[in-house]
Design a protein around this motif. Sequence first.
Motif, PDB file in Angstrom:
ATOM      1  N   VAL A 279      -7.712   5.841  -5.053  1.00 59.82           N
ATOM      2  CA  VAL A 279      -6.624   5.277  -5.952  1.00 59.82           C
ATOM      3  C   VAL A 279      -5.290   4.813  -5.436  1.00 59.82           C
ATOM      4  N   HIS A 280      -4.562   5.940  -4.383  1.00 54.81           N
ATOM      5  CA  HIS A 280      -3.269   5.584  -3.904  1.00 54.81           C
ATOM      6  C   HIS A 280      -3.615   4.487  -2.880  1.00 54.81           C
ATOM      7  N   THR A 290       1.709  -3.351   1.845  1.00 53.92           N
ATOM      8  CA  THR A 290       0.559  -3.475   2.489  1.00 53.92           C
ATOM      9  C   THR A 290       0.807  -2.491   3.786  1.00 53.92           C
ATOM     10  N   ARG A 291       2.055  -2.360   4.213  1.00 52.64           N
ATOM     11  CA  ARG A 291       2.122  -1.543   5.454  1.00 52.64           C
ATOM     12  C   ARG A 291       2.036  -0.180   5.099  1.00 52.64           C
ATOM     13  N   GLN A 292       2.312   0.313   4.258  1.00 50.80           N
ATOM     14  CA  GLN A 292       2.124   1.839   3.625  1.00 50.80           C
ATOM     15  C   GLN A 292       0.442   2.108   3.449  1.00 50.80           C
ATOM     16  N   ALA A 293      -0.106   0.859   2.812  1.00 51.49           N
ATOM     17  CA  ALA A 293      -1.619   0.875   2.671  1.00 51.49           C
ATOM     18  C   ALA A 293      -2.438   1.040   3.873  1.00 51.49           C
ATOM     19  N   ASP A 295      -1.066   2.296   6.698  1.00 54.87           N
ATOM     20  CA  ASP A 295      -0.901   3.601   7.444  1.00 54.87           C
ATOM     21  C   ASP A 295      -1.666   4.620   6.365  1.00 54.87           C
ATOM     22  N   LEU A 296      -1.892   4.608   5.517  1.00 54.57           N
ATOM     23  CA  LEU A 296      -2.828   5.305   4.687  1.00 54.57           C
ATOM     24  C   LEU A 296      -4.036   5.567   4.942  1.00 54.57           C
ATOM     25  N   LEU A 297      -4.780   4.153   5.066  1.00 55.67           N
ATOM     26  CA  LEU A 297      -5.976   4.116   5.267  1.00 55.67           C
ATOM     27  C   LEU A 297      -6.392   4.993   6.840  1.00 55.67           C
ATOM     28  N   ALA A 298      -5.565   4.999   7.766  1.00 59.96           N
ATOM     29  CA  ALA A 298      -5.969   5.531   8.861  1.00 59.96           C
ATOM     30  C   ALA A 298      -5.706   7.166   8.640  1.00 59.96           C
TER      31      ALA A 298
END
Length: 382
Positions: A279-280, A290-293, A295-298
């Motif tokens: 969800v995040h 997008t950049r935060q997304a 980073d979170l994906l990793a």
Amino acid sequence: MSRPNAHGGIRWHWTTPRAQAILRRRSLSEILAFYRELNHLPQEEPGVLLGYSTSYISRVETGSRTITDIGALRHIAERLGLPPHVFGITDDADGDHRAMIQFGESVLRLADIARQAGHAAAAVDELWPLVARLEAGAADGHADTDVLRLLARARVGLGVALGHVLPEERLATAARWTGKGVAVARRLDDPTLHAHALRHHGNELRKAGLHHAALERLGRARDLSRTADERAAAVILLARAAGTAGATKVFDDAVAECRSLLETASVTPLFSEFTVHEVHLRGLAATGRTRQAVDLLARSPAPGLQASPQWRIISAITAGEVLLRRGGRDAAAAQMRSALQGAELHRLPHQVQRVVRASDSLPDVREQAQNTLARLRADIAA
């Protein structure tokens, strides 16, 4: 003056806290006085309805006369639209009533298990007959609190199951069913049930594209929640809806609360580290971060045993969307293809439609998704 008809539809007044307290005392005098007060009737009218003289009913209401004959009590219960057990009568009809409640509870449990296991179509098949039976009983005036509570949950359960198997253009049907569940639940003195219905209705409204209404329902569900588990179930759906709607502040606050609740709420198929992460991730992408997304994906957690097939499919699509924004076409295509296989297996057309929208730059994936969607639509039509 027209006489009240005990079988003119659901008699909501028998479900109020005051009425339930009167029914628990099994006091015929109180029941008759309440019925007359509620319907603004002169004292002679209940006698006409029940087939007794005004003076006789007056003595019953004052307690100077009692009725103990089982046949007479059964007749009064029938005329007032009440089940016989409110007067202490246990007969075959009452046994059938209890059996129906037990059967309904079993159907709801089995349907929920089927849906969580990725078999939402089977859940719909189980719930349709139950809802039809309960709707028919309510229309005939058989609407004690147990039946209404079961009806609310069955309507919500049917709407949620339909929300899995219907394509996007038909998701308003799922929202209508969950809304009908809310309509029953809000009349009962049961905040937990009301919050449950609001949560699911808000989520189906989100899927149907009614974002403002979804946020309103989910906010109310959160505010009605009495335990950490109830609040977690509401807040994760609120975060999901806020991300979709682009309501950045509401989304960020809800995600922060989800992270906090991970320490106190139980792990469920809806609420876990895996689902909060998804969800995040999806909300960050939807709100332009997008950049935060990326980073979170990793930092993606493992799904865990509680993760349902639907959430794994949803997560794969979200990961594919974020990978595409980062420029990882091959990795994104692999995620999308994996999601398509799962979506076809579990008959989730609106997840396939997500892939169609997300794969403009992946023509092979888009073609596969369109073919999958055509097969699912043909299956639904059949």
